[in-house]
Design a protein around this motif. Structure first.
Motif, PDB file in Angstrom:
ATOM      1  N   ILE A 190     -14.539  -1.869   8.622  1.00  0.00           N
ATOM      2  CA  ILE A 190     -13.244  -2.522   8.380  1.00  0.00           C
ATOM      3  C   ILE A 190     -12.328  -2.414   9.606  1.00  0.00           C
ATOM      4  O   ILE A 190     -11.258  -3.037   9.660  1.00  0.00           O
ATOM      5  N   GLY A 191     -12.761  -1.641  10.598  1.00  0.00           N
ATOM      6  CA  GLY A 191     -11.968  -1.545  11.829  1.00  0.00           C
ATOM      7  C   GLY A 191     -11.049  -0.340  11.880  1.00  0.00           C
ATOM      8  O   GLY A 191     -10.075  -0.327  12.633  1.00  0.00           O
ATOM      9  N   LEU A 192     -11.343   0.688  11.071  1.00  0.00           N
ATOM     10  CA  LEU A 192     -10.520   1.904  11.114  1.00  0.00           C
ATOM     11  C   LEU A 192     -11.347   3.116  11.564  1.00  0.00           C
ATOM     12  O   LEU A 192     -10.941   4.265  11.360  1.00  0.00           O
ATOM     13  N   GLY A 193     -12.487   2.829  12.185  1.00  0.00           N
ATOM     14  CA  GLY A 193     -13.401   3.899  12.596  1.00  0.00           C
ATOM     15  C   GLY A 193     -12.780   4.892  13.571  1.00  0.00           C
ATOM     16  O   GLY A 193     -13.152   6.068  13.589  1.00  0.00           O
ATOM     17  N   ASP A 194     -11.807   4.431  14.347  1.00  0.00           N
ATOM     18  CA  ASP A 194     -11.179   5.339  15.315  1.00  0.00           C
ATOM     19  C   ASP A 194      -9.918   5.997  14.750  1.00  0.00           C
ATOM     20  O   ASP A 194      -9.154   6.621  15.477  1.00  0.00           O
ATOM     21  N   LEU A 227     -10.024   7.799  11.601  1.00  0.00           N
ATOM     22  CA  LEU A 227     -10.460   8.607  10.448  1.00  0.00           C
ATOM     23  C   LEU A 227      -9.578   9.820  10.188  1.00  0.00           C
ATOM     24  O   LEU A 227      -9.238  10.107   9.044  1.00  0.00           O
ATOM     25  N   ASP A 228      -9.216  10.520  11.246  1.00  0.00           N
ATOM     26  CA  ASP A 228      -8.478  11.774  11.065  1.00  0.00           C
ATOM     27  C   ASP A 228      -6.975  11.611  11.240  1.00  0.00           C
ATOM     28  O   ASP A 228      -6.234  12.589  11.256  1.00  0.00           O
ATOM     29  N   GLN A 229      -6.539  10.368  11.387  1.00  0.00           N
ATOM     30  CA  GLN A 229      -5.095  10.143  11.504  1.00  0.00           C
ATOM     31  C   GLN A 229      -4.461  10.101  10.111  1.00  0.00           C
ATOM     32  O   GLN A 229      -5.133   9.864   9.119  1.00  0.00           O
ATOM     33  N   TYR A 230      -3.152  10.273  10.083  1.00  0.00           N
ATOM     34  CA  TYR A 230      -2.431  10.133   8.811  1.00  0.00           C
ATOM     35  C   TYR A 230      -1.968   8.688   8.674  1.00  0.00           C
ATOM     36  O   TYR A 230      -1.656   8.033   9.675  1.00  0.00           O
ATOM     37  N   PRO A 231      -1.961   8.170   7.448  1.00  0.00           N
ATOM     38  CA  PRO A 231      -1.673   6.745   7.271  1.00  0.00           C
ATOM     39  C   PRO A 231      -0.303   6.322   7.765  1.00  0.00           C
ATOM     40  O   PRO A 231      -0.094   5.147   8.056  1.00  0.00           O
ATOM     41  N   THR A 232       0.635   7.257   7.897  1.00  0.00           N
ATOM     42  CA  THR A 232       1.961   6.898   8.399  1.00  0.00           C
ATOM     43  C   THR A 232       1.883   6.330   9.821  1.00  0.00           C
ATOM     44  O   THR A 232       2.784   5.634  10.261  1.00  0.00           O
ATOM     45  N   LEU A 233       0.786   6.654  10.530  1.00  0.00           N
ATOM     46  CA  LEU A 233       0.635   6.151  11.901  1.00  0.00           C
ATOM     47  C   LEU A 233       0.022   4.754  11.950  1.00  0.00           C
ATOM     48  O   LEU A 233      -0.049   4.136  13.007  1.00  0.00           O
ATOM     49  N   LEU A 234      -0.430   4.267  10.808  1.00  0.00           N
ATOM     50  CA  LEU A 234      -1.115   2.969  10.807  1.00  0.00           C
ATOM     51  C   LEU A 234      -0.115   1.817  10.823  1.00  0.00           C
ATOM     52  O   LEU A 234       0.917   1.873  10.147  1.00  0.00           O
ATOM     53  N   PRO A 235      -0.435   0.737  11.567  1.00  0.00           N
ATOM     54  CA  PRO A 235       0.389  -0.474  11.465  1.00  0.00           C
ATOM     55  C   PRO A 235       0.145  -1.130  10.105  1.00  0.00           C
ATOM     56  O   PRO A 235      -0.793  -0.756   9.383  1.00  0.00           O
ATOM     57  N   ALA A 236       0.970  -2.121   9.766  1.00  0.00           N
ATOM     58  CA  ALA A 236       0.871  -2.770   8.450  1.00  0.00           C
ATOM     59  C   ALA A 236      -0.554  -3.277   8.176  1.00  0.00           C
ATOM     60  O   ALA A 236      -1.082  -3.107   7.071  1.00  0.00           O
ATOM     61  N   ALA A 237      -1.186  -3.867   9.194  1.00  0.00           N
ATOM     62  CA  ALA A 237      -2.533  -4.397   8.988  1.00  0.00           C
ATOM     63  C   ALA A 237      -3.520  -3.266   8.702  1.00  0.00           C
ATOM     64  O   ALA A 237      -4.445  -3.423   7.894  1.00  0.00           O
ATOM     65  N   GLY A 238      -3.310  -2.121   9.332  1.00  0.00           N
ATOM     66  CA  GLY A 238      -4.168  -0.959   9.099  1.00  0.00           C
ATOM     67  C   GLY A 238      -4.042  -0.458   7.669  1.00  0.00           C
ATOM     68  O   GLY A 238      -5.033  -0.061   7.045  1.00  0.00           O
ATOM     69  N   LEU A 239      -2.825  -0.484   7.150  1.00  0.00           N
ATOM     70  CA  LEU A 239      -2.613  -0.048   5.766  1.00  0.00           C
ATOM     71  C   LEU A 239      -3.326  -0.974   4.786  1.00  0.00           C
ATOM     72  O   LEU A 239      -3.883  -0.537   3.779  1.00  0.00           O
ATOM     73  N   PRO A 247       0.831  -1.214   0.000  1.00  0.00           N
ATOM     74  CA  PRO A 247       0.000   0.000   0.000  1.00  0.00           C
ATOM     75  C   PRO A 247       0.861   1.258   0.000  1.00  0.00           C
ATOM     76  O   PRO A 247       1.869   1.321   0.696  1.00  0.00           O
ATOM     77  N   LYS A 248       0.456   2.225  -0.822  1.00  0.00           N
ATOM     78  CA  LYS A 248       1.147   3.519  -0.844  1.00  0.00           C
ATOM     79  C   LYS A 248       0.112   4.630  -0.748  1.00  0.00           C
ATOM     80  O   LYS A 248      -0.156   5.326  -1.717  1.00  0.00           O
ATOM     81  N   PRO A 249      -0.490   4.803   0.430  1.00  0.00           N
ATOM     82  CA  PRO A 249      -1.507   5.840   0.561  1.00  0.00           C
ATOM     83  C   PRO A 249      -0.872   7.224   0.452  1.00  0.00           C
ATOM     84  O   PRO A 249       0.340   7.368   0.625  1.00  0.00           O
TER      85      PRO A 249
END
Ligand SMILES: Nc1ncnc2c1ncn2[C@@H]1O[C@H](COP(=O)(O)OP(=O)(O)O)[C@@H](O)[C@H]1O
Ligand SMILES: [Mg+2]
Length: 220
Positions: free
Chosen positions: A101-105, A107-119, A62-64
């Motif tokens: 999908i489990g990303l409801g909390d 929404l306003d974060q930047y994808p760089t903060l997401l773990p691999a599964a979140g991406l 993923p490259k958001p």
């Protein structure tokens, strides 16, 4: 494939699964062959034009957009399809999918903060909000827990309609065995089996190609 089909593609690492999706979505040009969509050869079209025709894909890596929030990353997918869309309605649709999908909390974060599964989830959400008539999923459940994988597969199931054609790529069978009535097995760039999950599982070449991979992994 016919409209509304769900095709699974499996094969060991390096079999050519992503390459095939890259060709269908216009990122790579093959030496030979055609890609026909609704009777039209789309081989010479650029990726964004193929997307406009309704063919959407996920990326294995993923490259958001880093400067857009999780919600905005998904919103872009809808805006690309219809720039006149009602923004509030579009946002509501995106939030619903992100919650499921489990990303409801997030929404306003930047994808760089997401773990691999979140991406991975974000990558899938981009497609699930869309109006795509053909969707290509490249190993969307890799690295997820069993529960998370089941959730993702259920989301793909509910995204599927009679008008929607899906190709689901994975390197392990469990992901696609219950989702795809037809499975194609690739190995070293060639089709080595094509049939129902049961046919494919009992195919000698399939067993050999997977056992071959295990031996290779052991040797490493
Ligand atoms: N049909 C093909 N012809 C030539 N090279 C290929 C073909 N399919 C795959 N490859 C090569 O093999 C490599 C791995 O393929 P890839 O599609 O990433 O495998 P997979 O997604 O199945 O793990 C690619 O970098 C590509 O160069
Ligand atoms: Mg791949």
């Amino acid at each position: 494939m016919n409209e509304g089909d769900i095709l699974g593609i499996i094969g060991p690492n390096g079999a050519g699964k992503t390459t095939l999706l890259n060709i269908v979505s216009g990122f790579l040009k093959p030496d030979a062959g055609k890609v026909i969509l609704d009777g039209v050869d789309i081989l010479r079209l650029k990726p964004h034009m193929i997307r406009r025709l309704g063919v959407a894909r996920t990326f294995q890596i993923p490259k958001p957009a880093k400067n857009l929030t999780v919600l905005e990353n998904v919103l872009v997918s809808l805006l690309f399809e219809d720039s006149n869309i009602d923004l509030n309605k579009a946002k509501a649709k995106c939030i619903k999918v992100l919650e499921r999908i489990g990303l409801g909390d997030r929404l306003d974060q930047y994808p760089t903060l997401l773990p691999a599964a979140g991406l991975k989830k974000l990558e899938l959400a981009r497609i699930l909000v869309s109006d795509a008539k053909v969707a290509l999923f490249d190993e969307v459940t890799a690295g997820l827990s069993d529960d998370e994988r089941e959730n993702m597969l259920n989301l793909i199931r509910s995204f599927h309609t009679k008008q929607r054609t899906l190709i689901v790529v994975d390197h392990v069978l469990p992901t696609i065995i219950n989702l795809c009535p037809r499975v194609v097995v690739l190995n070293k760039g060639a089709i080595i089996a094509d049939g129902s999950p049961n046919d494919v599982l009992s195919n000698r070449y399939v067993i050999e190609s997977y056992i071959g991979e295990v031996k290779y992994a052991e040797a490493k």
